[in-house]
Design an enzyme around this catalytic site. Structure first.
Site, PDB file in Angstrom:
ATOM      1  CE  LYS A  90      -5.708   4.015   2.682  1.00 28.44           C
ATOM      2  NZ  LYS A  90      -4.866   5.180   3.053  1.00 28.44           N
ATOM      3  CG  HIS A 148      -6.483   0.589   1.495  1.00 28.37           C
ATOM      4  ND1 HIS A 148      -5.583   1.330   0.765  1.00 28.37           N
ATOM      5  CD2 HIS A 148      -5.749  -0.085   2.421  1.00 28.37           C
ATOM      6  CE1 HIS A 148      -4.365   1.105   1.214  1.00 28.37           C
ATOM      7  NE2 HIS A 148      -4.446   0.245   2.231  1.00 28.37           N
ATOM      8  CG  HIS A 188      -2.169   3.929   5.869  1.00 27.01           C
ATOM      9  ND1 HIS A 188      -2.069   3.913   4.490  1.00 27.01           N
ATOM     10  CD2 HIS A 188      -2.278   2.625   6.245  1.00 27.01           C
ATOM     11  CE1 HIS A 188      -2.112   2.669   4.056  1.00 27.01           C
ATOM     12  NE2 HIS A 188      -2.239   1.858   5.106  1.00 27.01           N
ATOM     13  CD  GLU A 236      -1.900   7.066  10.015  1.00 22.20           C
ATOM     14  OE1 GLU A 236      -1.450   7.874   9.182  1.00 22.20           O
ATOM     15  OE2 GLU A 236      -2.808   6.243   9.749  1.00 22.20           O
ATOM     16  CG  PHE A 248      -0.212  -6.115   4.188  1.00 28.57           C
ATOM     17  CD1 PHE A 248      -0.788  -5.306   5.147  1.00 28.57           C
ATOM     18  CD2 PHE A 248      -0.975  -7.154   3.670  1.00 28.57           C
ATOM     19  CE1 PHE A 248      -2.087  -5.520   5.581  1.00 28.57           C
ATOM     20  CE2 PHE A 248      -2.280  -7.384   4.087  1.00 28.57           C
ATOM     21  CZ  PHE A 248      -2.838  -6.559   5.049  1.00 28.57           C
ATOM     22  CB  CYS A 284      -0.959  -0.010   1.182  1.00 30.96           C
ATOM     23  SG  CYS A 284      -1.987  -1.488   1.203  1.00 30.96           S
TER      24      CYS A 284
END
Length: 416
Positions: free
Chosen positions: A338, A343, A306, A317, A404, A166
């Site tokens: 998002k 996403h 994010h 975060e 990831f 991502c």
């Protein structure tokens, strides 16, 4: 060595909120959800039955004929469409620039997964004869979008893909910034593209327990910072930007959306899918990006986080933001777009960079929609821009993107 300055002179996108940048921005400001029930394949036996698909899409609508369509996976089509808008928006005169000094760097997390899935399914369902398309490999490989763009426009500068889950498109933009800073190119077309709404993606993310399964409330299922969040919602599309050396842009009279002030990249070195619970990699990447940009924490007005709507990620975060920004964290606007787009995996950073640029140029911070219930693990004294856009002068915007594998990327944009 004096580093060159880099600015954004063109933008383009196709995503669940619009076929062009203007439509995307309008729907961001309005807090529109892009979530729909998946229509691309039968989801009867899947845990998740919805995603943020691009609406009313057909290649022909964008001038892609049947011959071209046969050679391009959806992710490449999206990249080409967004690039055409960005180049047109930038008013680049391709006959009067040095094409050897124009590069293309496009991020994609999973490339042509639809093509691979379809070809393997056809083989398994057939008689065992390997009748694979000669276009299988060139449609599937993640670097092909950058290659196709260079071929269409004759761009002969640096050309490659970044693949870091991502964080892919943010890494692409970071590389583009640094190559222009170092004088290796005058212009780089950069961003990301993803077409991951596919059978293996849906099944794989379901098995990893990463996706929301809130099928009854699919339009509001992407709900970052809400106590009832249960995973991310897949999206698709592309965002492309024209990064240009500042003096080069001035010389041709280009309009300038923003300066690309700084970037950084770090790793969590912690887990294959989960973020570090204290956000250590995120802390480091934000600190390093500020240092790279020559900015202080108090210079930042807005962070597009994010914020994927996962139970662990959102908490980690925000912990990192508070650690980096201290008291100033409570003076920031923070939002996760998002909640509207879903996403976009490898393309997320690119369309969220566009959201940052829009906030700077419009004075409107896009919201985090779908919030209803407080999570005791989250500090709501932070301005998370919940449910409605807010007016604010944004001189500096930060964009966080994590992937990831523990990949972290951060970009800073500022007004000139």
């Amino acid at each position: 060595m004096q580093l060159k300055r880099v600015v954004v002179t063109g933008i383009g996108t196709i995503n669940p909120l619009g076929h062009k940048a203007e439509e995307y921005f309008s729907n961001l400001d309005a807090g529109v959800s892009g979530a729909e029930m998946i229509t691309r394949f039968d989801t009867t036996l899947f845990k998740t039955k919805f995603a943020c698909q691009i609406k009313d899409y057909s290649p022909a609508k964008f001038g892609i004929d049947r011959k071209e369509e046969r050679k391009m996976d959806l992710f490449s089509q999206y990249a080409m469409i967004a690039t055409e808008e960005a180049i047109n928006d930038s008013n680049l005169d391709l006959k009067n620039i040095d094409l050897d000094r124009v590069g293309v760097i496009v991020g994609s997390g999973i490339g042509g997964i639809n093509t691979l899935s379809n070809e393997v399914t056809d083989f398994v369902n057939g008689d065992g004869t390997p009748r694979f398309s000669p276009f299988l490999v060139p449609k599937m490989i993640p670097d092909i979008a950058a290659g196709l763009i260079s071929m269409k426009y004759g761009f002969c500068g640096p050309n490659y893909a970044t693949v870091s889950a991502c964080a892919s498109s943010s890494h692409a933009m970071g590389d583009a910034l640094n190559l222009i800073r170092l004088g290796k190119a005058d212009i780089i077309v950069t961003g990301g593209s993803e077409a991951g709404i596919s059978i293996p993606s849906l099944g794989g993310f379901n098995s990893a327990q990463a996706l929301s399964t809130n099928n009854e409330n699919y339009r509001t299922a992407s709900r970052p910072f809400d106590k009832t969040r249960d995973g991310f919602v897949m999206g698709e599309g592309a965002g492309m930007l024209i990064f240009e050396e500042y003096e080069h842009a001035l010389a041709r009279g280009a309009k300038i959306y923003a300066e690309v002030a700084g970037t950084a990249m770090t790793a969590d070195a912690y887990h294959i899918t989960a973020p570090h619970p204290e956000g250590l990699g995120a802390i480091n990447v934000m600190k390093l990006a500020l240092e790279d940009a020559g900015l202080k924490p108090e210079d930042v007005d807005y962070i597009n986080v994010h914020g994927t709507s996962t139970p662990l990620g959102d908490i980690a975060e925000l912990k990192a933001v508070k650690k980096v920004f201290g008291d100033h964290a409570y003076k920031l606007n923070i939002s996760s777009t998002k909640s509207m787009t879903g996403h976009l995996l490898g393309a997320a950073g690119a369309i969220e960079a566009l959201a940052c640029i829009h906030a700077m140029n419009s004075g409107i911070v896009p919201p985090t929609i779908n919030f209803t219930e407080e999570d005791p693990e989250i500090d709501y004294k932070l301005n998370l821009t919940l449910n409605k856009a807010q007016k604010r002068e944004v001189k500096v915007a930060m964009n966080n993107t994590f992937g990831f594998g523990g990949h972290n990327s951060c970009l800073l944009f500022k007004k000139l």
